[in-house]
Design a protein around this motif. Sequence first.
Motif, short mmCIF file in Angstrom:
data_model
loop_
_atom_site.label_atom_id
_atom_site.label_comp_id
_atom_site.label_asym_id
_atom_site.label_seq_id
_atom_site.Cartn_x
_atom_site.Cartn_y
_atom_site.Cartn_z
N TYR A 1 -38.02 2.74 1.89
CA TYR A 1 -37.07 1.55 2.38
C TYR A 1 -37.36 1.35 3.95
CZ TYR A 1 -33.97 -2.13 3.52
OH TYR A 1 -33.25 -3.28 3.73
N ASP B 1 -27.43 5.10 -1.91
CA ASP B 1 -26.97 3.53 -1.99
C ASP B 1 -26.14 3.10 -0.77
OD1 ASP B 1 -28.11 3.78 -4.33
OD2 ASP B 1 -26.40 4.00 -5.49
N GLU B 2 -25.01 3.77 -0.13
CA GLU B 2 -24.54 3.53 0.94
C GLU B 2 -25.24 3.45 2.25
OE1 GLU B 2 -20.06 5.37 1.01
OE2 GLU B 2 -21.52 6.94 0.63
N LYS C 1 -29.66 -2.35 5.45
CA LYS C 1 -30.00 -3.74 5.24
C LYS C 1 -29.07 -4.54 6.16
CE LYS C 1 -30.96 -3.32 0.40
NZ LYS C 1 -30.48 -3.24 -0.82
N GLU C 2 -28.30 -4.04 6.82
CA GLU C 2 -27.32 -4.93 7.76
C GLU C 2 -27.71 -4.62 9.15
OE1 GLU C 2 -23.05 -3.44 6.92
OE2 GLU C 2 -23.24 -4.50 4.95
N VAL D 1 -22.45 8.56 5.90
CA VAL D 1 -22.25 8.09 4.34
C VAL D 1 -22.56 9.25 3.42
CG1 VAL D 1 -22.54 5.61 4.96
CG2 VAL D 1 -24.60 7.06 4.29
N THR E 1 -23.82 8.67 0.13
CA THR E 1 -24.75 8.51 -0.82
C THR E 1 -26.07 7.65 -0.58
OG1 THR E 1 -23.87 6.35 -1.61
CG2 THR E 1 -22.61 8.30 -2.41
N GLN F 1 -39.78 -1.95 5.80
CA GLN F 1 -39.12 -2.97 6.54
C GLN F 1 -39.59 -3.08 8.08
OE1 GLN F 1 -37.00 -4.92 4.97
NE2 GLN F 1 -37.57 -3.83 3.39
N LEU G 1 -28.65 2.70 2.19
CA LEU G 1 -29.47 1.35 2.00
C LEU G 1 -28.58 0.35 2.29
CD1 LEU G 1 -31.37 2.25 -1.26
CD2 LEU G 1 -32.25 2.17 0.96
N ARG G 2 -27.38 0.10 1.80
CA ARG G 2 -26.33 -0.95 2.32
C ARG G 2 -26.62 -1.30 3.82
NH1 ARG G 2 -21.82 -0.91 4.04
NH2 ARG G 2 -21.34 1.14 3.61
N ILE G 3 -26.25 -0.10 4.72
CA ILE G 3 -26.02 -0.03 5.99
C ILE G 3 -27.42 -0.43 6.50
CG2 ILE G 3 -26.00 1.48 7.87
CD1 ILE G 3 -23.59 2.88 6.48
#
Length: 84
Positions: free
Chosen positions: A67, A36-37, A43-44, A32, A34, A71, A39-41
């Motif tokens: 982050y 932000d991308e 989270k999944e 990725v 960015t 977690q 962090l999205r991954i």
Amino acid sequence: MAHQVLIVDDDPSTRYVYFQVLDFLGLALEGVATGDEALRILKERAPALVILDMVLPGASGLDIISYIYAQPRLDKTRILVITA
């Protein structure tokens, strides 16, 4: 199952080099551009390794590291910081 590696770098040439080297090792790769991308991954799913540039559009490399450390489900995720 191959180990999952997330490559986070805004430079496409750098991502390409990482893919060429790591693909040879049989790893499951995802890249990725960015923060932000990334962090999205994250989270999944929980990759085994995150190769991380620190200066990114959106969330910074430090934001991503914070982050991951916050977690518990990512406690096995390792971070390799490579930045200029």
